[in-house]
Design a protein around this motif. Structure first.
Motif, PDB file in Angstrom:
ATOM      1  N   GLN A  96      -3.946  -6.458 -14.401  1.00  0.00           N
ATOM      2  CA  GLN A  96      -3.996  -5.458 -13.187  1.00  0.00           C
ATOM      3  C   GLN A  96      -4.320  -6.585 -11.993  1.00  0.00           C
ATOM      4  O   GLN A  96      -5.707  -7.138 -12.128  1.00  0.00           O
ATOM      5  CB  GLN A  96      -4.778  -4.430 -13.282  1.00  0.00           C
ATOM      6  N   LEU A  97      -3.611  -6.630 -10.858  1.00  0.00           N
ATOM      7  CA  LEU A  97      -4.030  -7.439  -9.779  1.00  0.00           C
ATOM      8  C   LEU A  97      -4.278  -6.548  -8.667  1.00  0.00           C
ATOM      9  O   LEU A  97      -3.304  -5.887  -8.251  1.00  0.00           O
ATOM     10  CB  LEU A  97      -2.974  -8.553  -9.472  1.00  0.00           C
ATOM     11  N   GLY A  98      -5.229  -6.726  -7.781  1.00  0.00           N
ATOM     12  CA  GLY A  98      -5.520  -5.959  -6.734  1.00  0.00           C
ATOM     13  C   GLY A  98      -6.937  -5.197  -7.147  1.00  0.00           C
ATOM     14  O   GLY A  98      -7.816  -5.641  -7.501  1.00  0.00           O
ATOM     15  N   ALA A  99      -6.554  -3.488  -7.085  1.00  0.00           N
ATOM     16  CA  ALA A  99      -7.833  -2.843  -7.178  1.00  0.00           C
ATOM     17  C   ALA A  99      -8.175  -2.782  -8.504  1.00  0.00           C
ATOM     18  O   ALA A  99      -9.504  -2.553  -8.813  1.00  0.00           O
ATOM     19  CB  ALA A  99      -7.442  -1.461  -6.629  1.00  0.00           C
ATOM     20  N   ASP A 157       4.952  -3.317 -12.408  1.00  0.00           N
ATOM     21  CA  ASP A 157       5.056  -2.149 -11.225  1.00  0.00           C
ATOM     22  C   ASP A 157       3.812  -2.247 -10.536  1.00  0.00           C
ATOM     23  O   ASP A 157       2.935  -2.637 -10.819  1.00  0.00           O
ATOM     24  CB  ASP A 157       5.311  -0.818 -12.021  1.00  0.00           C
ATOM     25  N   VAL A 158       4.168  -1.666  -9.311  1.00  0.00           N
ATOM     26  CA  VAL A 158       3.276  -1.651  -8.217  1.00  0.00           C
ATOM     27  C   VAL A 158       2.786  -0.159  -7.761  1.00  0.00           C
ATOM     28  O   VAL A 158       3.560   0.665  -8.086  1.00  0.00           O
ATOM     29  CB  VAL A 158       3.428  -2.356  -6.960  1.00  0.00           C
ATOM     30  N   ASP A 159       1.486   0.169  -7.431  1.00  0.00           N
ATOM     31  CA  ASP A 159       1.181   1.566  -7.032  1.00  0.00           C
ATOM     32  C   ASP A 159       0.357   1.319  -5.894  1.00  0.00           C
ATOM     33  O   ASP A 159      -0.695   0.358  -5.777  1.00  0.00           O
ATOM     34  CB  ASP A 159       0.274   1.867  -8.411  1.00  0.00           C
ATOM     35  N   SER A 176       0.894  -1.147  -0.047  1.00  0.00           N
ATOM     36  CA  SER A 176       0.064  -0.014  -0.080  1.00  0.00           C
ATOM     37  C   SER A 176       0.677   1.278   0.046  1.00  0.00           C
ATOM     38  O   SER A 176       0.444   2.171  -0.366  1.00  0.00           O
ATOM     39  CB  SER A 176      -0.987   0.001   1.196  1.00  0.00           C
ATOM     40  N   VAL A 177       2.172   1.213   0.276  1.00  0.00           N
ATOM     41  CA  VAL A 177       3.184   2.380   0.557  1.00  0.00           C
ATOM     42  C   VAL A 177       3.889   2.454  -0.738  1.00  0.00           C
ATOM     43  O   VAL A 177       4.873   3.323  -0.881  1.00  0.00           O
ATOM     44  CB  VAL A 177       3.659   2.368   1.714  1.00  0.00           C
ATOM     45  N   ALA A 178       4.020   1.451  -1.603  1.00  0.00           N
ATOM     46  CA  ALA A 178       4.914   1.335  -2.642  1.00  0.00           C
ATOM     47  C   ALA A 178       4.653   2.229  -3.781  1.00  0.00           C
ATOM     48  O   ALA A 178       3.157   2.188  -4.133  1.00  0.00           O
ATOM     49  CB  ALA A 178       4.985  -0.492  -2.998  1.00  0.00           C
ATOM     50  N   GLY A 227      -7.512   1.526  -3.422  1.00  0.00           N
ATOM     51  CA  GLY A 227      -6.181   0.866  -2.968  1.00  0.00           C
ATOM     52  C   GLY A 227      -5.270   0.418  -3.843  1.00  0.00           C
ATOM     53  O   GLY A 227      -5.142   0.956  -4.885  1.00  0.00           O
ATOM     54  N   ALA A 228      -4.186  -0.441  -3.454  1.00  0.00           N
ATOM     55  CA  ALA A 228      -2.887  -0.968  -4.141  1.00  0.00           C
ATOM     56  C   ALA A 228      -3.156  -1.851  -5.293  1.00  0.00           C
ATOM     57  O   ALA A 228      -4.285  -2.597  -5.131  1.00  0.00           O
ATOM     58  CB  ALA A 228      -1.999  -1.450  -3.219  1.00  0.00           C
ATOM     59  N   PHE A 229      -2.543  -1.881  -6.180  1.00  0.00           N
ATOM     60  CA  PHE A 229      -2.651  -2.904  -7.443  1.00  0.00           C
ATOM     61  C   PHE A 229      -1.314  -2.982  -8.054  1.00  0.00           C
ATOM     62  O   PHE A 229      -0.496  -2.377  -7.953  1.00  0.00           O
ATOM     63  CB  PHE A 229      -3.653  -2.274  -8.494  1.00  0.00           C
ATOM     64  N   ALA A 230      -1.224  -4.030  -8.618  1.00  0.00           N
ATOM     65  CA  ALA A 230       0.231  -4.532  -9.657  1.00  0.00           C
ATOM     66  C   ALA A 230      -0.170  -4.461 -10.870  1.00  0.00           C
ATOM     67  O   ALA A 230      -1.328  -4.860 -11.425  1.00  0.00           O
ATOM     68  CB  ALA A 230       0.680  -5.578  -9.037  1.00  0.00           C
TER      69      ALA A 230
END
Length: 353
Positions: free
Chosen positions: A201-204, A109-111, A30-32, A118-121
């Motif tokens: 995209q994985l996550g959000a 990359d991740v955000d 989440s902070v990356a 939320g975070a996602f890759a």
């Protein structure tokens, strides 16, 4: 320098790389920001495999289905055709008609995302100089319980992978049935000016879907009259896959109606919903807001040389069990197809896996 000092230096040099390979938890992700990201390049002329299976572990495992329905493990399997002389099923890349290396570039990359998103890759895939994919001849099979794999059947807690073939591809194991045979394989040609690509995209998933496709298809089996396909019912000698298959056969061919734009994949996407896998080029608001609906590019689709039943090289005697069509040799019944056809708000769902 003694051995201990050498080992210490190596550990210091490698420690950043080792740390970079550690799995990240949700809080760390989440902070990356992933500003630089990671690029991976893969180059290979051919992909080969023995069999590829999609396994349903529990059949009709739902309360709304009668208890008598099938509830054991089952699978769809992609593999060589029976009695094939090929060692493996292969996928070969081509560029300008010649075999080339399949160059795959993955930009990762991740955000940390923003607010509720939320975070996602993000994984962006591109395929370099790819113009065509050639798939060698193959068949699609249905496989019953434990024909492809088992878990805990022969040994508690142990997963065992199994082949659908016996001692060779001339025999199929118990519970396996050939469903579809592509005796010419498959050729997919992409538009040279709009090569295939994919974004995952994985996550959000702020792109709204797990997978978005890109690029454009020029044709599938576009040369000649198409690729021969058969829905297999039996064999010339019943239940003997070493003999000629019998069923409904045709030659499949698809071409983009507009050769300049091709059949564009830019609006197509795929993902996982609560009740299954989905694929299409739809938007959820289409049913209430027609202006948001998406219509695909047009294609010309043909099924050529449609034929039902066996090719009889010798016309059997009248009254024999193989007698067909008043003594006439079995022949194709014709061709069917359509031109400039498109689809609006396409949504396909596979449930139950």
């Amino acid at each position: 320098m003694n051995k201990n000092k050498i080992i210490s230096c190596l550990c210091l040099l490698l420690s950043p790389a080792v740390m970079a390979m550690q799995p990240m938890d949700d809080q760390s992700l989440s902070v990356a920001t992933g500003q630089d990201g990671l690029n991976i390049n893969l180059s290979t002329p051919k992909i080969e495999f023995k069999q590829l299976a999609v396994i349903d572990p529990d059949g009709w495992d739902t309360k709304s289905v009668a208890a008598a329905e099938y509830r054991n493990r089952g699978a769809l399997v992609l593999a060589q055709s029976p009695n094939s002389t090929l060692s493996n099923l292969s996928i070969t890349a081509k560029s300008s008609g010649a075999v080339t290396n399949l160059n795959v570039n993955a930009a990762i990359d991740v955000d940390k995302g923003t607010g509720a998103n939320g975070a996602f890759a993000n994984i962006g895939l591109s395929f370099g100089n790819l113009d065509e994919l050639d798939v060698s001849k193959f068949s699609v099979y249905t496989a019953g319980s434990n024909a492809v794999s088992d878990f805990g059947v022969t040994s508690a807690g142990v997963y065992t992978q199994r082949s659908i073939f016996g001692a060779s591809t001339a025999t199929l194991t118990t519970g396996v049935k050939e469903l579809l045979r592509l005796s010419d394989g498959l050729n997919i040609k992409f538009l040279a000016s709009n090569k295939p690509k994919m974004n995952i995209q994985l996550g959000a998933a702020p792109q709204s879907y797990m997978v978005r496709l890109g690029g454009a298809i020029d044709s599938i089996c576009g040369t000649g009259t198409g690729c021969n396909m058969m829905l297999v019912s039996s064999y010339a000698t019943e239940s003997d896959p070493t003999t000629a298959p019998v069923g409904a056969s045709f030659k499949f061919q698809m071409k983009a109606s507009n050769s300049s734009t091709g059949f564009r994949l830019d609006n197509f996407h795929a993902g996982i919903e609560s009740d299954g896998l989905v694929f299409g080029n739809y938007v959820e608001s289409c049913s209430t807001t027609p202006a948001t609906c998406i219509t695909s590019d047009s294609v010309d689709l043909r099924l050529n040389e449609i034929k039902f039943g066996n090719d009889m090289t010798t016309i059997p005697a009248v009254g024999s069990s193989n007698y067909r069509f008043n003594g006439l040799q079995n022949s194709p019944i014709g061709n069917i197809g359509f031109t400039n056809a498109s689809v609006t708000d396409l949504k396909m769902k596979v449930s139950g896996l």
